[in-house]
Design an enzyme around this catalytic site. Structure first.
Site, PDB file in Angstrom:
ATOM      1  N   GLY A   1       0.807  -1.214   0.000  1.00  0.00           N
ATOM      2  CA  GLY A   1       0.000   0.000   0.000  1.00  0.00           C
ATOM      3  C   GLY A   1       0.833   1.254   0.000  1.00  0.00           C
TER       4      GLY A   1
ATOM      5  N   GLU B   1       1.668   1.827  -3.526  1.00  0.00           N
ATOM      6  CA  GLU B   1       0.429   2.194  -4.208  1.00  0.00           C
ATOM      7  C   GLU B   1       0.065   3.656  -3.942  1.00  0.00           C
ATOM      8  OE1 GLU B   1      -2.390  -1.596  -4.766  1.00  0.00           O
ATOM      9  OE2 GLU B   1      -1.742  -1.340  -2.691  1.00  0.00           O
TER      10      GLU B   1
ATOM     11  N   GLU C   1       2.503  -8.268  -1.682  1.00  0.00           N
ATOM     12  CA  GLU C   1       1.253  -8.875  -1.200  1.00  0.00           C
ATOM     13  C   GLU C   1       1.161 -10.360  -1.498  1.00  0.00           C
ATOM     14  OE1 GLU C   1       0.294  -4.500  -1.615  1.00  0.00           O
ATOM     15  OE2 GLU C   1       1.499  -5.975  -2.687  1.00  0.00           O
TER      16      GLU C   1
END
Length: 693
Positions: A105, A108, A128
Site C-alpha cells: 500500500g 500504491e 502482497e
C-alpha cells in the site's frame, strides 16, 4: 507547522506544502494514518500559498504497507482509495519522498503522486503475494503502466524489494536524492516542477508501456511456463498475472474492477488466511511466556562446533555468515580437511551465482578454522554445538568432556534430532547450560531451528539461543524434550501410516502423488530415495525382513544408485518400479493381508489426521507452547505448503469434528494407533478450534 492529527503534520515551506507522516514503527496505513493523509492533502490543496505538495515520512521508512492487523475487519475512516483519489486529482503537483521501503500500500500511495524522489538506499515493492494476496489499491494497474508487463509480473509474483537505482532506471522513481537530504531535495524538485510548468503526470493515464505489450499473449504464457514449478499450488501469483493482463488489455477503470474482484476472492479464501496466519505465527513463536524481557543474555562472540560433516559444516556457516568466528573440531585431519573444503565450495558456488563477492567468500572462510583438539580450541568459546552421530553413549561422552573443558557460563548445545537432552545434560555439573539446537539439513539453507528446552535449562540460555537464532537468520521455535521433539515426532506418525498403506495395497507412488498434490515438495518415498535408503541400514545385519532391506540388498539405495522405491533415468527423473511393486506384493502375500484399492481421500486422511492428533498430544504434554508453533515447525522444516497453514491450521480448516470422527472410525477398523488425543476430544466437546490452543 499545523497538526492534522496525531500522526500527520502540515508545514508550508514558502510555496511548497510538506505533509509529514510519523506513525511508528513503519508508518503502516492504519485508519489514523489514512485520515491524516486525507485531511493533510485536503488542507494542502486548499492552502493558497502552496503551489506544490511533498509527502514525506519520519522514522526509518516511508509507508511500509498496509496495517495487516486490520485485514478482514470493518474499515474505519477514509479508505485508501479516497486518499489516492485526493492525491492523484490534486491540481498541484504531488511529490512522494521515499526512504526506507515503499511496500504494498505504501508504493500504491506513491504511485498516485505525480512524481517520486528517493534516496539510493530506498527500496520499492508490491509483496502482497507473500500473504496470498494481490495489491488491492491499484498497484496491479499502475505498476505495469510504468515498468511494463514483464517487469511488473517479476516484481509482483516474487514480492521482491527493488533498489532505488533500479527503480530510477525503469521509471518507477523520477530522481534520486542524497542520503540524509531527502526533504530538501524533494522540496527543490517540487519547486522545479512548478518553475518548468511540468504536467501533472497521472500514472493511470500512462498508456505507452501497456500499449507496447498489447497483443502479445506470449509474454504471459512464457512467464507462467517459466515459473510453473515455483507457483505450484498457489493462487496469488496467477491472480496477480491476470490483473496485469487486465492492465495491458483493458481501460484503467475496467482493470480496477478486475483487480477488486480477484482481490476479494483471495482475501476471503483459505490460502490468504493461511499465509496471513503464518506471518503472525512466526512472530508469535519468538515470544516465550514466563521468560522476562530483561533476563540477562550471554554474549556469544565465538562458537565451537563438533563435527565437520554436512551438518557441522552447515551449522558453522550460519555463524560465519553473521560475522561470528567458529572453530570446528574433528577427530582426524582428513574429515576435517574435507569438511572445510566443502564449506569453501559452498561459498564459491554462491559467489558464482552472484550471491557473494570473492572478498566475502574469503572473509567467511577466514572466520571458520579447524582443529583436532577440543581441549585447545574450546576453552574460550561462548557456545559449543555438538553435531555427531545420533548415539547417546557418544553424546554423553562428549558432554562430559565439554563440562570439564568449557569456561563457566558457556552454552553447551546438542544438535540431536530426537534424543533425550535431559539424559545428555545429566553427565555435566551444569545442566542449566545445556540446550538442544536442532538445525535442519542443509543447515546453512533451512530456516527452522528447533530450540529444545531441557528440565534444567536456564532462562538466560533459552533467551540467548532465541536471540542468536534471529541473528543467524533462523526461525526459532522453542520445544520440549520428547522422542523426536515436535517435528520428527509428528513426521513419525505420518511415516507409520505411509508404510502401513503400502502393506494394504497403495503403491509408494500413489501415496507420494497424493501428498505432492496436497502441496508437499515430495512424498515420503521419494524423500527416502533422495536421502538414501541405506541411511542407518547395515548390510551385515540385514535379513530381508523389510521392504527396505530387500531394496538395499538389491543395491537399490535411492537416487544415488539409480534405483530405490523408484527407477531413475540418467537425469534422476523418477518412474514407478515394477521391481519394487513385486517386492511389495510379495510382502503382502507373505503377511496374509488382502490388498485393496485405497482412495486418494483415505491416503490423505490417513497421513494427515494422525499428524494433527500427534500435535495435540504434544500440546497436552506441554512440549510445544502453542498450536501455531507446531505449524511454524512444519512449514519451515518439513515443506508443509504455506498456503495450507500447517497441520493445526489445516485441522481447523477441515474441522476438529471431522478429524475426531475420522480418527474414531480408523480406530474402530484399524486399531488403537488412531486413538484420539484427549485434547482432540476436549476441543470438539467445547466447540473450540485448534488455533485457540
Amino acid at each position: 507547522m499545523t497538526a492534522i492529527n496525531s500522526v500527520t503534520d502540515l508545514t508550508i515551506e514558502g510555496d511548497v506544502a510538506v505533509i509529514t507522516l510519523n506513525s511508528p514503527p513503519v508508518n503502516a496505513l492504519s485508519a489514523n494514518v489514512r485520515e491524516g493523509l486525507f485531511e493533510g492533502f485536503k488542507a494542502a490543496i486548499a492552502e493558497p500559498a502552496a503551489k506544490a505538495i511533498v509527502l514525506i515520512c519520519e522514522g526509518r521508512t516511508f509507508i511500509a504497507g498496509a496495517d495487516i492487523t486490520e485485514f478482514g475487519g470493518a474499515s474505519k475512516g477514509p479508505g485508501l482509495n479516497e486518499v489516492q483519489d485526493m492525491m492523484e486529482g490534486s491540481p498541484k503537483p504531488v511529490v512522494a519522498a521515499i526512504h526506507g521501503t515503499a511496500l504494498g500500500g505504501g508504493l500504491e500511495v506513491a504511485l498516485c503522486a505525480h512524481y517520486r524522489v528517493a534516496v539510493p538506499s530506498a527500496k520499492c515493492g508490491l509483496p502482497e503475494v507473500n500473504l496470498g494476496l494481490l495489491p488491492g489499491a491499484g498497484g496491479t494497474q499502475r505498476l505495469p503502466r510504468i515498468v511494463g508487463a514483464q517487469r511488473a509480473m517479476e516484481m509482483m509474483t516474487s514480492g521482491q524489494h527493488v533498489p532505488a537505482k533500479e527503480c530510477l532506471a525503469m521509471g518507477l522513481v523520477d530522481e534520486l536524492a542524497e542520503e540524509g537530504k531527502l526533504r530538501d531535495a524533494a522540496i527543490a524538485y517540487a519547486r522545479k516542477l512548478v518553475a518548468e510548468n511540468k504536467p501533472l503526470v497521472k500514472v493511470r493515464d500512462n498508456d505507452t508501456k501497456v500499449a507496447a505489450d498489447r497483443g502479445k499473449p506470449e509474454i504471459f504464457a512464457d512467464f507462467r511456463k517459466a515459473n510453473a514449478r515455483k507457483f505450484r499450488g498457489f493462487l496469488a501469483p496467477e491472480y496477480n498475472i491476470r490483473c496485469i493482463e487486465a492492465a495491458v488489455n483493458l481501460p484503467f477503470d475496467e482493470g480496477m474492477a478486475v483487480e477488486r474482484k480477484l482481490f476479494m476472492e483471495l482475501m476471503t479464501g483459505s490460502q490468504s488466511a493461511a499465509q496471513r496466519y503464518s506471518f503472525f505465527a512466526e512472530r508469535t513463536a519468538a515470544k516465550i511466556p514466563g521468560i522476562a524481557d530483561d533476563v540477562p543474555l550471554i554474549p556469544v562472540k565465538k562458537v565451537g562446533v563438533i563435527g565437520a560433516g554436512t551438518m557441522g559444516g552447515g551449522i558453522a556457516m550460519n555463524f560465519a555468515n553473521a560475522g561470528i568466528p567458529v572453530v570446528i573440531v574433528e577427530q582426524k585431519q582428513e574429515p576435517l580437511d574435507r569438511g572445510l573444503a566443502t564449506i569453501r565450495k559452498n561459498y564459491e558456488r554462491t559467489a558464482s551465482r552472484g550471491g557473494l563477492t570473492a572478498a566475502q567468500v574469503e572473509e567467511r572462510c577466514a572466520l571458520i578454522t579447524g582443529s583436532l583438539s577440543m581441549e585447545d580450541s574450546f576453552k574460550d568459546v561462548d557456545l559449543v554445538i555438538e553435531a555427531v552421530f545420533e548415539r547417546m553413549d557418544i553424546k554423553k561422552d562428549i558432554f562430559a568432556k565439554l563440562d570439564a573443558i568449557c569456561k563457566p557460563g558457556a552454552i553447551l548445545a546438542t544438535n540431536t534430532s530426537g534424543l533425550n537432552i535431559d539424559e545428555i545434560a545429566s553427565v555435566t555439573k551444569r545442566p542449566e547450560a545445556v540446550i538442544g539446537l536442532h538445525f535442519f539439513s542443509p543447515a546453512n539453507v533451512m530456516k527452522l531451528l528447533e530450540i529444545v528446552r531441557a528440565d534444567h535449562t536456564s532462562d538466560s540460555v533459552i533467551a540467548t539461543s532465541m536471540k542468536l537464532a534471529k541473528q543467524i537468520g533462523k526461525i526459532a521455535v522453542l520445544v520440549g524434550v520428547c522422542p523426536g521433539f515436535v517435528g520428527n515426532r509428528i513426521l513419525g506418525a505420518r511415516q507409520r501410516e505411509a508404510q502401513k498403506l503400502v502393506m494394504e495395497g497403495a503403491m509408494p507412488w500413489d501415496i507420494d502423488r497424493v501428498l505432492y498434490d496436497f502441496g508437499f515438495p515430495m512424498g515420503p518415498f521419494a524423500m527416502s530415495d533422495l536421502a538414501g535408503l541405506d541411511i542407518g541400514w547395515v548390510k551385515e545385519k540385514s535379513n530381508g525382513e523389510s521392504i527396505r532391506d530387500v531394496l538395499c540388498e538389491a543395491d537399490r539405495r535411492g537416487q544415488k544408485t539409480g534405483a530405490g522405491y523408484y527407477d531413475y533415468d540418467e537425469n534422476r527423473n523418477a518412474k514407478p518400479s515394477a521391481f519394487t511393486e513385486k517386492v511389495i506384493n510379495d510382502f503382502i502375500v507373505k503377511s496374509g493381508a488382502n490388498p485393496r484399492k485405497i482412495s486418494d481421500e483415505e491416503i490423505l486422511e490417513r497421513c494427515i489426521f494422525p499428524m494433527i492428533n500427534e500435535g495435540l498430544k504434544i500440546l497436552e504434554e506441554g512440549k510445544a507452547i502453542r498450536a501455531s508453533d507446531i505449524d511454524v515447525v512444519w512449514q519451515n522444516g518439513y515443506g508443509w505448503p504455506v498456503y495450507r497453514g500447517g497441520p493445526m491450521f489445516y485441522g481447523d480448516l477441515v474441522g476438529p469434528e471431522k478429524v475426531l470422527a475420522k480418527m474414531k472410525e480408523f480406530q474402530a477398523t484399524m486399531g488403537d494407533q488412531f486413538k484420539p488425543a484427549a485434547l482432540l476430544e476436549k476441543v470438539v466437546a467445547e466447540g473450540k478450534k485448534f488455533g485457540q490452543l
